[in-house]
Design a protein around this motif. Structure first.
Motif, PDB file in Angstrom:
ATOM      1  N   ARG A   1       1.221  -6.142   3.940  1.00  0.00           N
ATOM      2  CA  ARG A   1       0.365  -6.973   4.796  1.00  0.00           C
ATOM      3  C   ARG A   1       0.320  -8.377   4.240  1.00  0.00           C
TER       4      ARG A   1
ATOM      5  N   LEU B   1       4.008   7.180   3.061  1.00  0.00           N
ATOM      6  CA  LEU B   1       4.239   5.943   3.798  1.00  0.00           C
ATOM      7  C   LEU B   1       3.859   4.734   2.956  1.00  0.00           C
TER       8      LEU B   1
ATOM      9  N   GLN C   1      -2.401  -6.232  -4.471  1.00  0.00           N
ATOM     10  CA  GLN C   1      -2.523  -7.505  -3.748  1.00  0.00           C
ATOM     11  C   GLN C   1      -1.680  -8.611  -4.372  1.00  0.00           C
TER      12      GLN C   1
ATOM     13  N   LEU D   1      -5.208   6.685   1.481  1.00  0.00           N
ATOM     14  CA  LEU D   1      -4.712   5.638   0.601  1.00  0.00           C
ATOM     15  C   LEU D   1      -4.572   6.151  -0.825  1.00  0.00           C
TER      16      LEU D   1
ATOM     17  N   TYR E   1      -2.945   0.577  -3.979  1.00  0.00           N
ATOM     18  CA  TYR E   1      -2.646  -0.670  -3.315  1.00  0.00           C
ATOM     19  C   TYR E   1      -2.501  -1.777  -4.344  1.00  0.00           C
TER      20      TYR E   1
ATOM     21  N   TYR F   1       0.839  -1.198   0.000  1.00  0.00           N
ATOM     22  CA  TYR F   1       0.000   0.000   0.000  1.00  0.00           C
ATOM     23  C   TYR F   1       0.876   1.250   0.000  1.00  0.00           C
TER      24      TYR F   1
ATOM     25  N   TYR G   1       0.396   5.348   1.221  1.00  0.00           N
ATOM     26  CA  TYR G   1      -0.424   6.345   1.889  1.00  0.00           C
ATOM     27  C   TYR G   1       0.267   7.699   1.826  1.00  0.00           C
TER      28      TYR G   1
ATOM     29  N   GLN H   1      -1.399  -4.123   8.842  1.00  0.00           N
ATOM     30  CA  GLN H   1      -0.417  -3.563   7.917  1.00  0.00           C
ATOM     31  C   GLN H   1       0.808  -3.111   8.718  1.00  0.00           C
ATOM     32  N   HIS H   2       1.980  -3.318   8.108  1.00  0.00           N
ATOM     33  CA  HIS H   2       3.231  -2.877   8.708  1.00  0.00           C
ATOM     34  C   HIS H   2       3.828  -1.808   7.810  1.00  0.00           C
ATOM     35  N   PHE H   3       4.393  -0.768   8.427  1.00  0.00           N
ATOM     36  CA  PHE H   3       4.813   0.414   7.695  1.00  0.00           C
ATOM     37  C   PHE H   3       6.327   0.584   7.652  1.00  0.00           C
ATOM     38  N   GLY H   4       6.784   1.247   6.573  1.00  0.00           N
ATOM     39  CA  GLY H   4       8.150   1.736   6.517  1.00  0.00           C
ATOM     40  C   GLY H   4       8.260   3.056   7.248  1.00  0.00           C
TER      41      GLY H   4
END
Lengths: 117, 115
Positions: free
Chosen positions: A94, A90, A50, A45, A48, A33, A35, A106-109
């Motif tokens: 996930r 960002l 998948q 958002l 994204y 994703y 953001y 979700q995990h972010f940088g």
């Protein structure tokens, strides 16, 4: 260590210029994703994806483009059509839950801060 | 349209002074409510997922609870290192059988804990 790497940390764009933000993950996550975060607003958002070679527009996709040629990589291009690009960008990833498994976060940088010169 | 509202916008506490942050939401079927912590210049760090009303999760000085309309993040005896922006986000149930994990975020609560 597994994680999400965004680069560069700071980026400056000139008028009429396209710039590309990098996002790489080694978590083996299927979904990724992008953001945008502005002061006093929630994360919004942009795009994204998948699965490799497939991506969808989010809520504010105008003026942005993405590609997903590899599972690990999801670069974002901020085009000259985006008239207000100054923001904190960002990237997140996930794991897509299989049937019967609980939803995954979700995990972010650590983001890229983009400014206009 | 899914909506998330966090309050207060900013909260100042003395070290050891317990308090709660609020996250009110409206969503067409909740698939999950997520709490994140964000330090200045960094990306959000995942804290908790809550799936159904009545559920509670704890981690060190933080405890998250969930009702059908809101979630609370309780901070017990906070320390200066708990200072950060706390973000709440909701994920609605799948639409058309496709889950893409879209999150709707609140604007965050800026927590400052003074020694």
């Amino acid at each position: 260590d597994g994680g999400i790497t965004q680069s560069p940390k700071y980026l400056f764009r000139k008028e009429g210029q396209n710039v590309t933000l990098s996002c790489e993950q080694n978590l083996n996550h299927d979904a990724m994703y992008w953001y945008r975060q502005d002061p006093g607003q929630g994360l919004r958002l942009i795009y994204y994806s998948q699965i490799v070679n497939d991506f969808q527009k989010g809520d504010i996709a105008e003026g942005y483009s993405v590609s997903r040629e590899k599972k690990e990589s999801f670069p974002l291009t901020v085009t000259s059509a985006q008239k207000n690009p100054t923001a904190f960008y960002l990237c997140a990833s996930r794991a897509i839950p299989r049937d019967g498994l609980l939803n995954q976060p979700q995990h972010f940088g650590d983001g890229t801060r983009l400014s206009i010169l | 349209e899914d909506q998330v509202t966090q309050s207060p916008e900013a909260l100042r506490l003395q070290e050891g002074e317990s308090s709660s942050l609020n996250c009110s939401y409206t969503v067409s079927g909740l698939r999950g409510l997520f709490w994140y912590r964000q330090d200045p210049g960094k990306g959000p760090e995942f804290l908790f997922t809550l799936y159904s009303a009545g559920e509670e999760k704890e981690k060190e000085r933080l405890k998250a609870t969930l009702t059908k309309k809101e979630s609370f993040l309780h901070i017990t005896a906070p320390k200066p290192e708990d200072s950060a922006t706390y973000l709440c986000a909701v994920q609605a149930k799948w639409v058309g059988g496709t889950s893409y994990g879209k999150l709707t975020f609140g604007q965050g609560t800026i927590l400052t804990v003074h020694p």
